[in-house]
Design a protein around this motif. Structure first.
Motif, PDB file in Angstrom:
ATOM      1  N   ALA A  27      -2.428   6.493   5.461  1.00 35.49           N
ATOM      2  CA  ALA A  27      -1.537   5.591   4.729  1.00 35.49           C
ATOM      3  C   ALA A  27      -1.922   5.537   3.256  1.00 35.49           C
ATOM      4  CB  ALA A  27      -1.605   4.186   5.327  1.00 35.49           C
ATOM      5  N   ASP A  30       1.597   8.923   3.860  1.00 33.46           N
ATOM      6  CA  ASP A  30       1.531   8.680   2.418  1.00 33.46           C
ATOM      7  C   ASP A  30       2.733   9.389   1.808  1.00 33.46           C
ATOM      8  OD1 ASP A  30       0.970   8.314  -0.235  1.00 33.46           O
ATOM      9  OD2 ASP A  30      -1.183   8.725  -0.028  1.00 33.46           O
ATOM     10  N   ALA A  80       0.993   0.521   3.326  1.00 34.79           N
ATOM     11  CA  ALA A  80      -0.065   0.408   4.327  1.00 34.79           C
ATOM     12  C   ALA A  80       0.021  -0.910   5.090  1.00 34.79           C
ATOM     13  CB  ALA A  80      -1.433   0.541   3.665  1.00 34.79           C
ATOM     14  N   LYS A 126      -9.692   9.017   1.621  1.00 36.90           N
ATOM     15  CA  LYS A 126      -9.171   8.636   2.937  1.00 36.90           C
ATOM     16  C   LYS A 126      -8.555   9.806   3.701  1.00 36.90           C
ATOM     17  CE  LYS A 126      -4.758   7.031   1.088  1.00 36.90           C
ATOM     18  NZ  LYS A 126      -4.012   8.171   1.637  1.00 36.90           N
ATOM     19  N   THR A 165      -6.717   3.322   5.333  1.00 33.64           N
ATOM     20  CA  THR A 165      -6.222   3.071   3.996  1.00 33.64           C
ATOM     21  C   THR A 165      -7.408   2.760   3.085  1.00 33.64           C
ATOM     22  OG1 THR A 165      -4.641   1.777   2.671  1.00 33.64           O
ATOM     23  CG2 THR A 165      -5.839   0.592   4.401  1.00 33.64           C
ATOM     24  N   THR A 187      -6.978  -0.711  12.211  1.00 35.58           N
ATOM     25  CA  THR A 187      -6.952  -0.238  10.823  1.00 35.58           C
ATOM     26  C   THR A 187      -8.374  -0.128  10.282  1.00 35.58           C
ATOM     27  OG1 THR A 187      -4.786  -1.219  10.367  1.00 35.58           O
ATOM     28  CG2 THR A 187      -6.190  -0.769   8.470  1.00 35.58           C
ATOM     29  N   VAL A 209      -3.670   0.430   0.149  1.00 36.98           N
ATOM     30  CA  VAL A 209      -3.049  -0.878   0.363  1.00 36.98           C
ATOM     31  C   VAL A 209      -3.135  -1.755  -0.875  1.00 36.98           C
ATOM     32  CG1 VAL A 209      -5.129  -2.000   1.262  1.00 36.98           C
ATOM     33  CG2 VAL A 209      -2.876  -2.772   2.030  1.00 36.98           C
TER      34      VAL A 209
END
Length: 237
Positions: free
Chosen positions: A151, A72, A160, A47, A39, A170, A154
């Motif tokens: 994801a 996403d 995320a 990303k 993320t 992560t 965030v």
């Protein structure tokens, strides 16, 4: 937005992804890292390009089967990386409209499958936080050696943070000279608030001159590449 590992495996960018793969593998000593999420704090930090190349790098390992899931649900991108349509994906699986076997797609990269988003839902956060999503993540694990998840940022939505609770590790991606320092700190704090296992951060879009690449310029770069200024280690989203 390129799949460097597949198109130009000897480039300095591909070598950087392999180095990142090695770092992730070394993070695997005390805990089995099978599911990994990436993320960022904001949009357009790169990303999707990064996670696609990382997944392709792991797929190049001998006898390793890899799945890349685009989670996403607001701004799907993974399908564009692989030049395919976004028809049928994880939202179709979670709503019971399609079987997962019919939605997972083989790619041009050996041993790498992708699961696209599919129909964009009106309630992404609720869908990702559902019991079906949790059950899906548990059910898919035995079928792959590594599962990578793209994801949303965030720092913008809660998606995320929800997904980080389902995975083993992560990665927080930070775009050089673009990411806001305070926003990045907030992104890290949000991941920590859900007890995410933060493996580390990846500095993206870093501008470097020829001297910064040293050995890799000589060994991996072609003569034409050596005369051109180099872009950052990782591409844009």
């Amino acid at each position: 937005m390129q799949l460097h590992i597949h198109r130009n495996p000897k480039s300095h960018i591909s070598e950087a992804y392999r180095l990142l793969r090695t770092n992730i593998e070394f993070s695997n000593i005390d805990k089995n890292l099978k599911t990994i999420l990436i993320t960022s704090s904001g949009q357009n930090e790169g990303k999707s390009t990064a996670i696609s190349n990382i997944a392709a790098s792991f797929a190049s390992l001998e006898n390793k089967k890899v799945l890349l899931i685009d989670c996403d649900l607001r701004n799907p991108t993974v399908h564009k990386m692989f030049g395919v349509s976004n028809i049928n994906g994880i939202t179709d699986v979670l709503t019971g409209q399609k079987d997962v076997e019919k939605c997972i797609e083989n790619t041009k990269v050996s041993n790498l499958d992708i699961l696209k988003v599919g129909k964009i839902p009106p309630n992404p956060s609720e869908m990702l936080q559902s019991k079906r999503m949790k059950s899906f993540m548990e059910a898919i694990k035995p079928h792959y050696d590594y599962i990578f998840i793209d994801a949303p940022p965030v720092g913008i939505v809660t998606d995320a943070s929800i997904l980080a609770q389902y995975v083993d590790g992560t990665i927080l991606l930070v775009a050089a000279n673009e990411a806001d320092i305070e926003a990045t700190k907030i992104a890290k704090e949000r991941l920590e608030s859900v007890n995410a296992n933060i493996l580390g951060a990846v500095l993206n879009k870093f501008e470097a001159d020829e001297k910064s690449y040293g050995y890799y310029n000589y060994y991996y770069g072609s003569s034409s590449e050596k005369r051109k200024p180099k872009r950052g280690l990782f591409g844009r989203k």
